[in-house]
Motif scaffolding. Structure first.
Motif, PDB file in Angstrom:
ATOM      1  N   ILE A 128       0.785  -1.142   0.097  1.00 11.71           N
ATOM      2  CA  ILE A 128       0.003  -0.020  -0.081  1.00 11.71           C
ATOM      3  C   ILE A 128       0.818   1.219   0.097  1.00 11.71           C
ATOM      4  O   ILE A 128       0.705   2.309  -0.645  1.00 11.71           O
ATOM      5  CB  ILE A 128      -1.023   0.075   1.237  1.00 11.71           C
ATOM      6  CG1 ILE A 128      -1.972  -1.081   0.996  1.00 11.71           C
ATOM      7  CG2 ILE A 128      -1.575   1.212   1.316  1.00 11.71           C
ATOM      8  CD1 ILE A 128      -2.988  -1.265   2.240  1.00 11.71           C
ATOM      9  N   PHE A 129       1.851   1.277   0.808  1.00  7.54           N
ATOM     10  CA  PHE A 129       2.952   2.381   0.690  1.00  7.54           C
ATOM     11  C   PHE A 129       3.365   2.584  -0.431  1.00  7.54           C
ATOM     12  O   PHE A 129       3.715   3.671  -0.977  1.00  7.54           O
ATOM     13  CB  PHE A 129       3.834   2.072   1.883  1.00  7.54           C
ATOM     14  CG  PHE A 129       4.835   3.154   1.766  1.00  7.54           C
ATOM     15  CD1 PHE A 129       4.619   4.417   2.388  1.00  7.54           C
ATOM     16  CD2 PHE A 129       6.181   3.109   1.516  1.00  7.54           C
ATOM     17  CE1 PHE A 129       5.664   5.581   2.329  1.00  7.54           C
ATOM     18  CE2 PHE A 129       7.296   3.920   1.568  1.00  7.54           C
ATOM     19  CZ  PHE A 129       6.821   4.932   2.079  1.00  7.54           C
ATOM     20  N   VAL A 131       2.382   1.766  -3.482  1.00 11.47           N
ATOM     21  CA  VAL A 131       1.163   2.249  -4.483  1.00 11.47           C
ATOM     22  C   VAL A 131       1.023   3.892  -4.350  1.00 11.47           C
ATOM     23  O   VAL A 131       1.103   4.700  -5.105  1.00 11.47           O
ATOM     24  CB  VAL A 131      -0.143   1.902  -4.193  1.00 11.47           C
ATOM     25  CG1 VAL A 131      -1.262   2.287  -4.873  1.00 11.47           C
ATOM     26  CG2 VAL A 131      -0.045   0.256  -4.632  1.00 11.47           C
ATOM     27  N   ILE A 132       0.935   4.245  -2.931  1.00 14.05           N
ATOM     28  CA  ILE A 132       0.855   5.713  -2.684  1.00 14.05           C
ATOM     29  C   ILE A 132       1.911   6.351  -3.174  1.00 14.05           C
ATOM     30  O   ILE A 132       1.961   7.477  -3.442  1.00 14.05           O
ATOM     31  CB  ILE A 132       0.688   5.836  -1.126  1.00 14.05           C
ATOM     32  CG1 ILE A 132      -0.579   5.271  -0.585  1.00 14.05           C
ATOM     33  CG2 ILE A 132       0.690   7.283  -0.728  1.00 14.05           C
ATOM     34  CD1 ILE A 132      -0.946   5.093   0.955  1.00 14.05           C
ATOM     35  N   LEU A 133       3.278   5.875  -2.883  1.00  9.77           N
ATOM     36  CA  LEU A 133       4.346   6.439  -3.349  1.00  9.77           C
ATOM     37  C   LEU A 133       4.229   6.692  -5.020  1.00  9.77           C
ATOM     38  O   LEU A 133       4.580   7.556  -5.442  1.00  9.77           O
ATOM     39  CB  LEU A 133       5.501   5.561  -2.946  1.00  9.77           C
ATOM     40  CG  LEU A 133       7.046   6.279  -2.693  1.00  9.77           C
ATOM     41  CD1 LEU A 133       6.867   7.477  -1.665  1.00  9.77           C
ATOM     42  CD2 LEU A 133       8.034   5.441  -2.604  1.00  9.77           C
ATOM     43  N   CYS A 134       3.840   5.682  -5.720  1.00  8.46           N
ATOM     44  CA  CYS A 134       3.761   5.675  -6.986  1.00  8.46           C
ATOM     45  C   CYS A 134       2.941   6.691  -7.496  1.00  8.46           C
ATOM     46  O   CYS A 134       3.296   7.555  -8.419  1.00  8.46           O
ATOM     47  CB  CYS A 134       3.521   4.161  -7.589  1.00  8.46           C
ATOM     48  SG  CYS A 134       4.622   3.093  -7.789  1.00  8.46           S
ATOM     49  N   CYS A 135       1.743   6.718  -6.767  1.00  4.60           N
ATOM     50  CA  CYS A 135       0.753   7.724  -7.171  1.00  4.60           C
ATOM     51  C   CYS A 135       1.154   9.160  -7.107  1.00  4.60           C
ATOM     52  O   CYS A 135       1.192  10.137  -8.009  1.00  4.60           O
ATOM     53  CB  CYS A 135      -0.605   7.683  -6.504  1.00  4.60           C
ATOM     54  SG  CYS A 135      -1.472   6.171  -6.967  1.00  4.60           S
ATOM     55  N   LEU A 136       1.935   9.430  -5.941  1.00  7.43           N
ATOM     56  CA  LEU A 136       2.547  10.902  -5.631  1.00  7.43           C
ATOM     57  C   LEU A 136       3.787  10.869  -6.619  1.00  7.43           C
ATOM     58  O   LEU A 136       3.962  12.316  -6.905  1.00  7.43           O
ATOM     59  CB  LEU A 136       2.816  10.767  -4.159  1.00  7.43           C
ATOM     60  CG  LEU A 136       1.928  11.025  -3.092  1.00  7.43           C
ATOM     61  CD1 LEU A 136       2.469  10.633  -1.677  1.00  7.43           C
ATOM     62  CD2 LEU A 136       0.989  12.126  -3.246  1.00  7.43           C
ATOM     63  N   GLY A 137       4.433  10.038  -6.642  1.00  2.69           N
ATOM     64  CA  GLY A 137       5.525  10.282  -7.882  1.00  2.69           C
ATOM     65  C   GLY A 137       5.212  10.491  -9.121  1.00  2.69           C
ATOM     66  O   GLY A 137       5.544  11.492  -9.877  1.00  2.69           O
ATOM     67  N   ILE A 138       3.881  10.076  -9.711  1.00  2.00           N
ATOM     68  CA  ILE A 138       3.345  10.417 -11.095  1.00  2.00           C
ATOM     69  C   ILE A 138       3.047  11.803 -11.000  1.00  2.00           C
ATOM     70  O   ILE A 138       3.268  12.540 -11.979  1.00  2.00           O
ATOM     71  CB  ILE A 138       2.491   9.309 -11.616  1.00  2.00           C
ATOM     72  CG1 ILE A 138       2.802   7.982 -11.509  1.00  2.00           C
ATOM     73  CG2 ILE A 138       1.808  10.031 -12.777  1.00  2.00           C
ATOM     74  CD1 ILE A 138       1.921   6.931 -11.962  1.00  2.00           C
ATOM     75  N   GLU A 139       2.315  12.383  -9.942  1.00  2.00           N
ATOM     76  CA  GLU A 139       1.849  13.603  -9.877  1.00  2.00           C
ATOM     77  C   GLU A 139       3.135  14.610  -9.711  1.00  2.00           C
ATOM     78  O   GLU A 139       3.032  15.651 -10.463  1.00  2.00           O
ATOM     79  CB  GLU A 139       1.010  13.846  -8.745  1.00  2.00           C
ATOM     80  CG  GLU A 139      -0.303  12.877  -8.828  1.00  2.00           C
ATOM     81  CD  GLU A 139      -1.063  13.321 -10.176  1.00  2.00           C
ATOM     82  OE1 GLU A 139      -1.025  14.647 -10.567  1.00  2.00           O
ATOM     83  OE2 GLU A 139      -1.829  12.699 -10.749  1.00  2.00           O
ATOM     84  N   LEU A 168      -6.837   4.803  -4.176  1.00  2.00           N
ATOM     85  CA  LEU A 168      -7.750   3.522  -3.914  1.00  2.00           C
ATOM     86  C   LEU A 168      -7.753   2.438  -4.796  1.00  2.00           C
ATOM     87  O   LEU A 168      -7.993   1.330  -4.481  1.00  2.00           O
ATOM     88  CB  LEU A 168      -9.057   4.249  -3.721  1.00  2.00           C
ATOM     89  CG  LEU A 168     -10.370   3.687  -3.142  1.00  2.00           C
ATOM     90  CD1 LEU A 168     -10.114   3.201  -1.611  1.00  2.00           C
ATOM     91  CD2 LEU A 168     -11.749   4.203  -3.092  1.00  2.00           C
ATOM     92  N   GLY A 169      -7.715   2.970  -6.213  1.00  2.00           N
ATOM     93  CA  GLY A 169      -7.749   1.726  -7.034  1.00  2.00           C
ATOM     94  C   GLY A 169      -6.383   0.798  -7.002  1.00  2.00           C
ATOM     95  O   GLY A 169      -6.688  -0.359  -7.028  1.00  2.00           O
ATOM     96  N   GLY A 170      -5.325   1.377  -6.574  1.00  2.00           N
ATOM     97  CA  GLY A 170      -4.135   0.708  -6.334  1.00  2.00           C
ATOM     98  C   GLY A 170      -4.200  -0.288  -5.288  1.00  2.00           C
ATOM     99  O   GLY A 170      -3.793  -1.444  -5.261  1.00  2.00           O
ATOM    100  N   ILE A 171      -5.182   0.167  -4.130  1.00  2.00           N
ATOM    101  CA  ILE A 171      -5.254  -0.396  -2.829  1.00  2.00           C
ATOM    102  C   ILE A 171      -5.885  -1.595  -3.134  1.00  2.00           C
ATOM    103  O   ILE A 171      -5.920  -2.773  -2.544  1.00  2.00           O
ATOM    104  CB  ILE A 171      -5.507   0.389  -1.645  1.00  2.00           C
ATOM    105  CG1 ILE A 171      -4.356   1.412  -1.388  1.00  2.00           C
ATOM    106  CG2 ILE A 171      -6.100  -0.327  -0.474  1.00  2.00           C
ATOM    107  CD1 ILE A 171      -4.810   2.429  -0.474  1.00  2.00           C
ATOM    108  N   ILE A 172      -7.306  -1.415  -3.851  1.00  2.00           N
ATOM    109  CA  ILE A 172      -8.210  -2.447  -4.152  1.00  2.00           C
ATOM    110  C   ILE A 172      -7.650  -3.418  -5.153  1.00  2.00           C
ATOM    111  O   ILE A 172      -7.833  -4.702  -4.814  1.00  2.00           O
ATOM    112  CB  ILE A 172      -9.501  -1.942  -4.962  1.00  2.00           C
ATOM    113  CG1 ILE A 172     -10.047  -0.845  -3.990  1.00  2.00           C
ATOM    114  CG2 ILE A 172     -10.136  -2.933  -5.445  1.00  2.00           C
ATOM    115  CD1 ILE A 172     -10.759  -1.305  -2.813  1.00  2.00           C
TER     116      ILE A 172
END
Length: 197
Positions: A128-129, A131-139, A168-172
């Protein structure tokens, strides 16, 4: 007077690099002592291709600076210049458009699945961490490229909601893999216990 901009899609160039990598990887298998399993190899290649497509959709391609720097008539490429999926998804979406929210939810769902399948996380919190890191990295990459005028900088409250949908999608996606592996383990236990009875 209009300035000419050149929009480069990330996927075709990245796909050529990926093909070269695949060729080298398969070629080097003849010299390795340990050969990679084909299933893992195909999963890794498809993960790289997914990342290319994800960057293309989130960033929209790389736009080079004006060919004529003396022309100041337009400071950046306008929404009318964009085309294809990026135009229809990012520029024509409103905040509470349900299709936009579902789309951003589904966009990162494969990321969670790929991460769990490729890296076999025993701890769900690490996945989960990541996924959050990847999403923030893309932004952050989009912001960085936007500061160099290579992509449009339209970060606002809408992007914050879409970022939450991406996370949320990555976590699901992670939870889907965990549920399927749990079901598979139960089936194996049933077959194993049934064979000894």
């Amino acid at each position: 007077m209009h300035t000419n901009y050149v929009l480069y899609n990330i996927v075709p160039f990245g796909f050529l690099v990926l093909l070269v990598y695949i060729f080298i990887d398969v070629f080097l298998d003849y010299f390795r002592k340990e050969i990679k399993p084909n299933q893992r190899r195909v999963t890794l290649y498809s993960f790289f291709f997914y990342l290319l497509c994800l960057l293309q959709i989130k960033v929209g391609g790389i736009t080079l600076l004006p060919l004529n720097p003396a022309d100041k008539s337009r400071s950046f490429i306008t929404a009318n210049d964009w085309f294809g999926i990026f135009d229809s998804i990012h520029f024509n979406m409103y905040l509470w458009n349900y299709s936009a929210i579902v789309y951003n939810f589904l966009l990162l769902l494969p990321l969670g699945i790929f991460l769990c399948v490729l890296f076999h996380f025993k701890n769900r919190n690490k996945a989960i961490f990541l996924v959050i890191l990847c999403c923030l990295g893309i932004e952050l990459l989009r912001l960085l490229l936007g500061s160099f005028s290579l992509v449009p900088r339209n970060i606002g409250s809408v992007d914050g909601i879409y970022l939450l949908c991406n996370i949320l999608g990555g976590i699901i996606g992670i939870l889907i893999v965990k549920i399927f592996t749990h079901i598979q383990m139960k089936r194996k236990d049933k077959v194993y216990n049934g064979s000894f009875n």
